[in-house]
Scaffold this motif. Structure first.
Motif, mmCIF file in Angstrom:
data_model
loop_
_atom_site.group_PDB
_atom_site.id
_atom_site.type_symbol
_atom_site.label_atom_id
_atom_site.label_comp_id
_atom_site.label_asym_id
_atom_site.label_seq_id
_atom_site.Cartn_x
_atom_site.Cartn_y
_atom_site.Cartn_z
ATOM 1 N N VAL A 108 -26.924 -24.897 -52.378
ATOM 2 C CA VAL A 108 -26.395 -24.308 -53.613
ATOM 3 C C VAL A 108 -24.877 -24.468 -53.634
ATOM 4 C CG1 VAL A 108 -26.150 -22.176 -54.955
ATOM 5 C CG2 VAL A 108 -28.271 -22.626 -53.702
ATOM 6 N N LEU A 109 -24.367 -24.923 -54.775
ATOM 7 C CA LEU A 109 -22.939 -25.042 -55.004
ATOM 8 C C LEU A 109 -22.606 -24.221 -56.234
ATOM 9 C CD1 LEU A 109 -20.170 -26.483 -54.496
ATOM 10 C CD2 LEU A 109 -20.977 -28.227 -56.098
ATOM 11 N N LEU A 110 -21.656 -23.315 -56.093
ATOM 12 C CA LEU A 110 -21.206 -22.513 -57.230
ATOM 13 C C LEU A 110 -19.822 -22.993 -57.631
ATOM 14 C CD1 LEU A 110 -22.281 -18.933 -56.078
ATOM 15 C CD2 LEU A 110 -23.556 -20.571 -57.469
ATOM 16 N N LYS A 111 -19.617 -23.186 -58.931
ATOM 17 C CA LYS A 111 -18.345 -23.682 -59.445
ATOM 18 C C LYS A 111 -17.806 -22.722 -60.492
ATOM 19 C CE LYS A 111 -18.603 -28.004 -60.722
ATOM 20 N NZ LYS A 111 -19.048 -29.338 -61.159
ATOM 21 N N ALA A 112 -16.475 -22.549 -60.488
ATOM 22 C CA ALA A 112 -15.817 -21.708 -61.475
ATOM 23 C C ALA A 112 -14.358 -22.127 -61.565
ATOM 24 C CB ALA A 112 -15.916 -20.239 -61.078
ATOM 25 N N VAL A 113 -13.698 -21.722 -62.642
ATOM 26 C CA VAL A 113 -12.274 -22.024 -62.807
ATOM 27 C C VAL A 113 -11.494 -21.335 -61.690
ATOM 28 C CG1 VAL A 113 -10.275 -21.743 -64.306
ATOM 29 C CG2 VAL A 113 -12.470 -22.391 -65.285
ATOM 30 N N LEU A 171 -25.579 -16.026 -63.697
ATOM 31 C CA LEU A 171 -24.150 -16.122 -63.393
ATOM 32 C C LEU A 171 -23.260 -16.375 -64.611
ATOM 33 C CD1 LEU A 171 -24.492 -18.290 -60.167
ATOM 34 C CD2 LEU A 171 -23.845 -15.870 -60.272
ATOM 35 N N GLN A 172 -23.844 -16.602 -65.773
ATOM 36 C CA GLN A 172 -23.038 -16.996 -66.932
ATOM 37 C C GLN A 172 -21.996 -15.955 -67.319
ATOM 38 O OE1 GLN A 172 -25.614 -17.806 -70.225
ATOM 39 N NE2 GLN A 172 -26.335 -15.703 -70.408
ATOM 40 N N ASP A 173 -22.294 -14.665 -67.161
ATOM 41 C CA ASP A 173 -21.323 -13.619 -67.515
ATOM 42 C C ASP A 173 -20.106 -13.638 -66.599
ATOM 43 O OD1 ASP A 173 -22.933 -12.793 -69.575
ATOM 44 O OD2 ASP A 173 -23.800 -11.103 -68.476
ATOM 45 N N ARG A 174 -20.253 -14.241 -65.426
ATOM 46 C CA ARG A 174 -19.150 -14.321 -64.469
ATOM 47 C C ARG A 174 -18.430 -15.670 -64.548
ATOM 48 N NH1 ARG A 174 -19.737 -10.007 -61.184
ATOM 49 N NH2 ARG A 174 -21.796 -9.093 -61.023
ATOM 50 N N ASN A 175 -18.817 -16.484 -65.543
ATOM 51 C CA ASN A 175 -18.230 -17.821 -65.729
ATOM 52 C C ASN A 175 -18.359 -18.681 -64.471
ATOM 53 O OD1 ASN A 175 -17.426 -17.360 -68.433
ATOM 54 N ND2 ASN A 175 -15.685 -16.192 -67.680
ATOM 55 N N ILE A 176 -19.528 -18.583 -63.846
ATOM 56 C CA ILE A 176 -19.839 -19.376 -62.667
ATOM 57 C C ILE A 176 -21.010 -20.293 -63.013
ATOM 58 C CG2 ILE A 176 -20.633 -19.308 -60.270
ATOM 59 C CD1 ILE A 176 -19.401 -16.498 -60.067
ATOM 60 N N THR A 177 -20.923 -21.537 -62.570
ATOM 61 C CA THR A 177 -21.995 -22.491 -62.788
ATOM 62 C C THR A 177 -22.584 -22.885 -61.437
ATOM 63 O OG1 THR A 177 -20.502 -23.440 -64.436
ATOM 64 C CG2 THR A 177 -22.579 -24.525 -64.138
ATOM 65 N N ALA A 178 -23.899 -23.001 -61.401
ATOM 66 C CA ALA A 178 -24.587 -23.361 -60.158
ATOM 67 C C ALA A 178 -25.122 -24.776 -60.230
ATOM 68 C CB ALA A 178 -25.734 -22.391 -59.910
ATOM 69 N N GLN A 179 -25.114 -25.421 -59.080
ATOM 70 C CA GLN A 179 -25.805 -26.683 -58.874
ATOM 71 C C GLN A 179 -26.611 -26.490 -57.603
ATOM 72 O OE1 GLN A 179 -22.561 -29.475 -58.537
ATOM 73 N NE2 GLN A 179 -22.782 -30.101 -60.671
ATOM 74 N N ALA A 180 -27.765 -27.112 -57.522
ATOM 75 C CA ALA A 180 -28.589 -26.983 -56.317
ATOM 76 C C ALA A 180 -29.443 -28.218 -56.143
ATOM 77 C CB ALA A 180 -29.470 -25.738 -56.410
ATOM 78 N N ALA A 181 -29.816 -28.438 -54.905
ATOM 79 C CA ALA A 181 -30.700 -29.560 -54.577
ATOM 80 C C ALA A 181 -31.516 -29.177 -53.355
ATOM 81 C CB ALA A 181 -29.890 -30.812 -54.301
ATOM 82 N N LEU A 182 -32.766 -29.600 -53.355
ATOM 83 C CA LEU A 182 -33.626 -29.378 -52.198
ATOM 84 C C LEU A 182 -33.361 -30.463 -51.166
ATOM 85 C CD1 LEU A 182 -37.036 -28.473 -53.837
ATOM 86 C CD2 LEU A 182 -35.595 -26.975 -52.457
ATOM 87 N N LYS A 183 -33.229 -30.062 -49.932
ATOM 88 C CA LYS A 183 -33.086 -31.005 -48.821
ATOM 89 C C LYS A 183 -34.018 -30.503 -47.731
ATOM 90 C CE LYS A 183 -29.908 -33.647 -46.167
ATOM 91 N NZ LYS A 183 -28.776 -34.475 -46.434
ATOM 92 N N GLY A 184 -35.195 -31.115 -47.656
ATOM 93 C CA GLY A 184 -36.217 -30.619 -46.733
ATOM 94 C C GLY A 184 -36.691 -29.258 -47.199
ATOM 95 N N ASN A 185 -36.619 -28.287 -46.315
ATOM 96 C CA ASN A 185 -37.010 -26.914 -46.652
ATOM 97 C C ASN A 185 -35.824 -26.061 -47.071
ATOM 98 O OD1 ASN A 185 -39.719 -27.336 -46.132
ATOM 99 N ND2 ASN A 185 -39.521 -26.800 -43.973
ATOM 100 N N CYS A 186 -34.671 -26.672 -47.270
ATOM 101 C CA CYS A 186 -33.456 -25.928 -47.610
ATOM 102 C C CYS A 186 -33.053 -26.186 -49.060
ATOM 103 C CB CYS A 186 -32.305 -26.343 -46.705
ATOM 104 S SG CYS A 186 -32.555 -25.923 -44.987
ATOM 105 N N LEU A 187 -32.540 -25.158 -49.677
ATOM 106 C CA LEU A 187 -31.968 -25.293 -51.008
ATOM 107 C C LEU A 187 -30.458 -25.216 -50.851
ATOM 108 C CD1 LEU A 187 -32.516 -25.445 -54.099
ATOM 109 C CD2 LEU A 187 -32.285 -22.956 -54.118
#
Length: 73
Positions: A44-49, A26-42
């Motif tokens: 995902v949070l995407l952040k951008a200006v 995602l770096q070319d799109r100026n998007i940053t990802a954050q993620a965390a496992l919760k049980g069997n689910c991932l």
């Protein structure tokens, strides 16, 4: 850590490795990802200006997760 090791960890479900791979993709799109496992689910949070296009972002994340699941990347 090499890129091959990072991909292998991501394929095994390591959430930190998955985030690193997502951020690389995602770096070319100026998007940053954050993620965390919760049980069997991932969670995902995407952040951008500017708010990223939801449909495109979901498509990118889905393709990445499919590639990691296939284990043949």
């Amino acid at each position: 850590m090499t890129q091959a090791n990072l991909l292998e960890l991501a394929k095994q479900g390591d959430d930190a490795a998955i985030v690193s791979v997502m951020n690389y993709v995602l770096q070319d799109r100026n998007i940053t990802a954050q993620a965390a496992l919760k049980g069997n689910c991932l969670l995902v949070l995407l952040k951008a200006v500017q708010v990223p296009d939801q449909k495109l972002s979901v498509t990118i994340v889905r393709k990445l997760m499919t590639h990691l699941q296939d284990k043949q990347w």
